[in-house]
Scaffold this active site. Structure first.
Site, PDB file in Angstrom:
ATOM      1  N   HIS A 139      72.252-130.826 -47.418  1.00 47.84           N
ATOM      2  CA  HIS A 139      71.572-132.058 -47.013  1.00 47.84           C
ATOM      3  C   HIS A 139      70.217-131.680 -46.417  1.00 47.84           C
ATOM      4  O   HIS A 139      70.129-130.886 -45.486  1.00 47.84           O
ATOM      5  CB  HIS A 139      72.395-132.830 -45.981  1.00 47.84           C
ATOM      6  CG  HIS A 139      71.758-134.127 -45.572  1.00 47.84           C
ATOM      7  ND1 HIS A 139      71.933-135.304 -46.283  1.00 47.84           N
ATOM      8  CD2 HIS A 139      70.917-134.433 -44.546  1.00 47.84           C
ATOM      9  CE1 HIS A 139      71.257-136.275 -45.696  1.00 47.84           C
ATOM     10  NE2 HIS A 139      70.628-135.775 -44.652  1.00 47.84           N
ATOM     11  N   CYS A 140      69.162-132.250 -46.977  1.00 49.02           N
ATOM     12  CA  CYS A 140      67.802-131.937 -46.537  1.00 49.02           C
ATOM     13  C   CYS A 140      67.345-132.959 -45.494  1.00 49.02           C
ATOM     14  O   CYS A 140      67.195-134.148 -45.804  1.00 49.02           O
ATOM     15  CB  CYS A 140      66.843-131.934 -47.727  1.00 49.02           C
ATOM     16  SG  CYS A 140      65.122-131.604 -47.273  1.00 49.02           S
ATOM     17  N   THR A 141      67.123-132.505 -44.282  1.00 45.00           N
ATOM     18  CA  THR A 141      66.699-133.390 -43.198  1.00 45.00           C
ATOM     19  C   THR A 141      65.306-133.955 -43.446  1.00 45.00           C
ATOM     20  O   THR A 141      65.033-135.114 -43.100  1.00 45.00           O
ATOM     21  CB  THR A 141      66.721-132.637 -41.860  1.00 45.00           C
ATOM     22  OG1 THR A 141      68.042-132.140 -41.622  1.00 45.00           O
ATOM     23  CG2 THR A 141      66.317-133.547 -40.697  1.00 45.00           C
TER      24      THR A 141
END
Length: 302
Positions: A139-141
């Site tokens: 998951h890319c913040t």
């Protein structure tokens, strides 16, 4: 000239958003958590401020005439790829939503209790995205969405062009600051190494100190993004997701060339130049060729 470059930047942002509407994307692409939203806004603001400062302040102080516009066009090309790939990561739907999945479990499949549906191999449920992500990497913040099968190409290119842009800005700023500061001495070293402290403690609040501060941010940004690119690029070269890399599971390693083709598609040579290029992926994100199958099939896929 400065105003025209700012207008070009705003038009570029609008054109990227418009291009995103022509492809298959998620209905709601906004970040779902406060942390993701803050990180995304911070990143986009930093990119915009850096671009505007470079084309309106740094470049005019170094070059003029046709050479200025050559440098500006290079900057616009890099910016287009950064923004285009960011929004592609955010908008491309790489989840199992809308897919016709079998009701019974197949070998390698599992049942996701959160989605109340079967999940293909290599897919994992993300509680933030509220969906099972095909070939989920992480998951890319900074984009507020997971990186998976259909958007990993854009994530890697986003990192690559962001690192290139940060390096390009850093080199320009070094030349610009050396001319403004006037060479290396004790105060200039302090200005470059500790620009924030120089500003906060009032040791130097001159414009050249602001230049040193921007240079330091560009340098830190370059090193940070380069580290991310090397980390995620290592898994891409081995054909592994982040989970598979950590647990040393490389059963889908088809060789670095084919691994990259699985990510960038059949038109990889054009895909690396623009996020708008359509490059079909060899896999559908549900079934994958293992390294053993690849060896047994010999030259069939080559």
């Amino acid at each position: 000239m400065k105003r025209s470059m700012v207008i070009v930047y705003l038009q570029l942002c609008f054109s990227v958003l418009t291009a995103c509407l022509t492809m298959r994307y998620r209905a709601n692409f906004l970040p779902r958590s406060v942390m993701d939203g803050f990180a995304t806004v911070f990143m986009l603001t930093a990119i915009g401020v850096t671009f505007v400062s470079e084309v309106s302040l740094v470049l005019p102080g170094l070059v003029d005439g046709p050479l200025y516009w050559v440098q500006a066009v290079i900057g616009i090309f890099i910016l287009f790829n950064i923004l285009g790939n960011i929004f592609a990561v955010m908008r491309l739907d790489t989840s199992t939503h809308g897919l016709l999945l079998p009701a019974s479990l197949k070998p390698g499949w599992r049942f996701c209790s959160a989605c109340e549906a079967t999940a293909p191999p290599r897919s994992w449920h993300c509680p933030i995205c509220r969906a099972c992500i095909l070939r989920r990497d992480h998951h890319c913040t900074f984009t507020g969405y997971c990186v998976g099968h259909f958007n990993q190409r854009h994530f890697l290119l986003f990192l690559a062009y962001l690192a290139l842009g940060a390096l390009y800005s850093t080199v320009l700023n070094v030349i610009f600051i050396m001319r403004v500061v006037g060479g290396f001495h004790l105060l200039s070293l302090l200005q470059l190494v500790m620009p924030t402290a120089m500003l906060v403690f009032g040791l130097d609040v001159s414009p050249k100190q602001l230049y040193a501060f921007l240079f330091t941010l560009d340098l830190i940004g370059f090193l940070f993004v380069l580290a991310l690119l090397l980390y995620h690029g290592q898994g891409a070269l081995r054909g592994a997701t982040n989970y598979e890399k950590v647990h040393r599971q490389f059963q889908y390693d088809l060789g670095w060339k084919e691994n990259l083709r699985q990510i960038f598609g059949t038109r990889w040579y054009l895909a690396v130049l623009s996020p708008a290029v359509h490059s079909p992926l060899p896999s559908d994100g549900i079934s994958f060729t293992t390294a053993e199958q690849w060896r047994l099939e010999g030259d069939k896929h080559r």
